[in-house]
Enzyme design. Structure first.
Site, PDB file in Angstrom:
ATOM      1  N   GLY A 118     -24.947  -5.863  -7.117  1.00  0.00           N
ATOM      2  CA  GLY A 118     -24.767  -4.775  -7.710  1.00  0.00           C
ATOM      3  C   GLY A 118     -24.276  -3.823  -6.740  1.00  0.00           C
ATOM      4  O   GLY A 118     -24.478  -3.925  -5.247  1.00  0.00           O
ATOM      5  N   LYS A 127     -20.403 -14.376   2.262  1.00  0.00           N
ATOM      6  CA  LYS A 127     -21.417 -15.404   2.677  1.00  0.00           C
ATOM      7  C   LYS A 127     -20.399 -16.844   2.947  1.00  0.00           C
ATOM      8  O   LYS A 127     -20.830 -17.666   3.649  1.00  0.00           O
ATOM      9  CB  LYS A 127     -22.229 -15.770   1.308  1.00  0.00           C
ATOM     10  CG  LYS A 127     -21.721 -16.248   0.299  1.00  0.00           C
ATOM     11  CD  LYS A 127     -22.547 -15.338  -0.914  1.00  0.00           C
ATOM     12  CE  LYS A 127     -21.738 -13.956  -0.924  1.00  0.00           C
ATOM     13  NZ  LYS A 127     -21.887 -13.406  -2.179  1.00  0.00           N
ATOM     14  N   GLY A 172     -27.998  -9.668  -1.558  1.00  0.00           N
ATOM     15  CA  GLY A 172     -27.375  -8.416  -1.551  1.00  0.00           C
ATOM     16  C   GLY A 172     -28.401  -7.022  -1.219  1.00  0.00           C
ATOM     17  O   GLY A 172     -28.185  -6.726   0.277  1.00  0.00           O
ATOM     18  N   LYS A 192     -25.663 -19.005   0.756  1.00  0.00           N
ATOM     19  CA  LYS A 192     -26.696 -18.172   1.507  1.00  0.00           C
ATOM     20  C   LYS A 192     -27.641 -19.062   2.129  1.00  0.00           C
ATOM     21  O   LYS A 192     -28.173 -18.617   3.262  1.00  0.00           O
ATOM     22  CB  LYS A 192     -27.332 -17.444   0.221  1.00  0.00           C
ATOM     23  CG  LYS A 192     -26.267 -16.370  -0.411  1.00  0.00           C
ATOM     24  CD  LYS A 192     -26.792 -15.938  -1.760  1.00  0.00           C
ATOM     25  CE  LYS A 192     -25.705 -14.864  -2.345  1.00  0.00           C
ATOM     26  NZ  LYS A 192     -26.030 -14.621  -3.685  1.00  0.00           N
ATOM     27  N   VAL A 203     -18.196  -3.248  -4.489  1.00  0.00           N
ATOM     28  CA  VAL A 203     -19.014  -3.113  -3.194  1.00  0.00           C
ATOM     29  C   VAL A 203     -18.335  -2.024  -2.343  1.00  0.00           C
ATOM     30  O   VAL A 203     -18.896  -1.045  -1.911  1.00  0.00           O
ATOM     31  CB  VAL A 203     -19.433  -4.382  -2.340  1.00  0.00           C
ATOM     32  CG1 VAL A 203     -20.091  -4.035  -1.074  1.00  0.00           C
ATOM     33  CG2 VAL A 203     -20.132  -5.266  -3.262  1.00  0.00           C
ATOM     34  N   VAL A 240     -26.372 -12.211   1.883  1.00  0.00           N
ATOM     35  CA  VAL A 240     -27.721 -12.813   1.403  1.00  0.00           C
ATOM     36  C   VAL A 240     -28.396 -12.126   0.808  1.00  0.00           C
ATOM     37  O   VAL A 240     -29.120 -11.026   1.321  1.00  0.00           O
ATOM     38  CB  VAL A 240     -28.315 -13.649   2.831  1.00  0.00           C
ATOM     39  CG1 VAL A 240     -29.349 -14.545   1.854  1.00  0.00           C
ATOM     40  CG2 VAL A 240     -27.243 -14.323   3.346  1.00  0.00           C
ATOM     41  N   ASP A 290     -22.642 -20.777  -4.632  1.00  0.00           N
ATOM     42  CA  ASP A 290     -22.776 -19.550  -4.018  1.00  0.00           C
ATOM     43  C   ASP A 290     -24.426 -19.533  -3.087  1.00  0.00           C
ATOM     44  O   ASP A 290     -24.400 -19.099  -2.110  1.00  0.00           O
ATOM     45  CB  ASP A 290     -23.049 -18.546  -5.109  1.00  0.00           C
ATOM     46  CG  ASP A 290     -23.598 -16.993  -4.467  1.00  0.00           C
ATOM     47  OD1 ASP A 290     -22.739 -16.374  -4.125  1.00  0.00           O
ATOM     48  OD2 ASP A 290     -24.789 -16.709  -4.785  1.00  0.00           O
TER      49      ASP A 290
END
Ligand code: HSE
Length: 441
Positions: A310, A109, A138, A209, A17, A136, A205
């Site tokens: 991504g 998150k 992406g 979120k 990222v 949350v 995960d």
């Protein structure tokens, strides 16, 4: 002509990222400057190993440092962008940035779900912004939608697919009818799933979120550890086939809704795979994509869809947050704009009181009276049957192979269903414990 204003950024972390943020700031520099009337400039990048060679983007070596605190405290840094992950060093770094009166953008998150009050309390006292769109879904701007787009509305419920890895695995299982373990191993080999996939496929995960979404939708912090969650490994290919026969697909969902008095009643929050009617929009959210379906008082239903992970989609959310913060700085609105509303404590609906229809798959001996025993126990626990099928028969009469009895129930209390299954699983006619998957409504 006067030189454009410049906002200084420190990046903490230069993984996928972080690399995407550097690339997007370069690729879209002209558009960002045109929209903001200012440049966003990376002034420092804190990394673990400055000598690492295989970075996702080439960066000026002079920007790299191992000293997180020095990067935060540079006088030419206005915004600190935390992309380290985890809840220890990252938490220290975020709190240090806030204490140094730097605005913060984070994609973390777990940090926000577990330390919401501490982070936003510190930000409020320091008068700085903390933005977290990338935490949350992406690249899907769901935080902005809930905080700004629906600011005048009242959210009644959300149903979301917020973990791309789980959605990818279940979608691939649905297409190929191959088992969870095979698809997971393939996804790991392709780099779609982490080497330790527990957080993704076990629902952790998604629970992080969901805790953030609940806060935005219902104005309350909830204990992320108290959110009931099932992983997608409860789903076998045969469940996907039965689901299809009944007109459903199985999706990895997060669900939250308020009960009782609007604004004060208890909150239902849960994470689990569920049968979704195949004519729902969420049924078509496949592969690694994310979506959140929101039901709100004034707008009614609305859905937000896109890439939940991504490099560039996530970096897009991070850089958009930087732009928002820069706008706040220029407008002198500061944290007035971004500060979340004060949160109340609202109770969670106890797990045993959660209600939904259920898909139950029993593996039993094919003997007279078996169906009767199952139905009697379910009925005694107030679990009402909507549909039943028994499919096929074992190869031989004396075979140990179970036959499947699949039951769809009407809406039932989780506590009642669990009590019934406790009795059923102990019956001598039962070959293996019942498989339980909820049905979304
Ligand atoms: N690992 C997450 C997913 C993305 O699979 O959706 C980051 O939260």
């Amino acid at each position: 002509m006067t030189a454009p204003r410049t906002i200084g950024v420190a990046l903490l972390g230069l993984g996928n990222v972080g690399g995407g943020v550097v690339k997007l700031l370069e690729d879209n520099a002209a558009a960002i400057e045109a929209r903001l009337g200012a440049r966003l400039e990376v002034r420092a990048i804190a990394v673990r190993d400055p000598d690492k060679l295989d970075r996702v983007v080439a960066v000026d070596r002079a920007l790299l440092t191992t000293d997180v605190d020095a990067a935060i405290r540079r006088p030419d840094v206005d915004i600190v962008c935390e992309l380290m992950g985890g809840t220890t060093l990252a938490k220290d770094a975020v709190l240090a940035a806030i204490a140094a009166k730097r605005h913060v953008v984070t994609a973390n998150k777990a940090l926000l779900a577990e330390h919401w009050g501490e982070v936003f309390g510190a930000a409020e006292r320091a008068g700085v912004d903390v933005y977290y769109e990338a935490a949350v879904c992406g690249g899907v701007p769901i935080i902005r939608v809930l905080r700004e787009g629906l600011a005048s509305d009242r959210v009644e419920s959300i149903i979301g697919i917020v973990n791309g890895t789980s959605n990818y695995i279940l979608s691939t299982m649905t297409e190929s009818r191959r088992p969870f373990a095979d698809i997971l191993a393939e996804a790991q080999a392709l780099g779609y799933a982490e080497a330790d996939p527990t957080l993704d496929v076990g629902g952790g995960d998604a629970a992080h979120k969901l805790a953030i979404l609940v806060n935005l939708c219902f104005g309350t912090t909830i204990d992320v550890a108290a959110i009931p969650k099932d992983g997608i490994d409860v789903v076998d290919p045969i469940d996907l086939a039965y689901a299809e026969k009944f007109g459903y697909v199985i999706k990895p969902l997060v669900i939250a809704r308020e009960h009782g008095e609007p604004g004060t009643g208890p909150i239902e929050a849960r994470v689990h795979p569920a049968l979704v009617p195949s004519n729902w929009l969420l049924a078509d959210v496949s592969g690694a994509k994310n979506a959140v379906y929101v039901q709100s008082y004034a707008l009614g239903p609305s859905m937000y869809y896109g890439a939940g992970a991504g490099m560039l989609p996530t970096a897009m959310s991070v850089v958009s947050d930087m732009i928002e913060i820069a706008r706040n700085m220029f407008a002198r609105a500061g944290s007035q704009v971004a500060r979340p509303r004060p949160t109340r404590v609202r109770p969670m609906v106890p797990v045993g009181d959660l209600r939904s229809p259920y898909y139950l798959r029993f593996g039993v001996h094919d003997q007279p009276g078996v169906l009767g025993q199952l139905m009697t126990i379910l009925g005694a626990h107030a679990v009402s049957i909507a549909q039943v099928v028994q499919d096929g028969a074992p190869a031989r009469r004396d075979s140990d192979t179970p036959v499947w009895v699949v039951v769809l129930t009407h809406s039932a209390r989780e506590g009642d269903v669990r009590a019934a299954l406790g009795e059923i699983d102990a019956l001598p006619i039962v070959r293996e414990p019942a498989r339980v998957i909820r049905i979304a409504t």
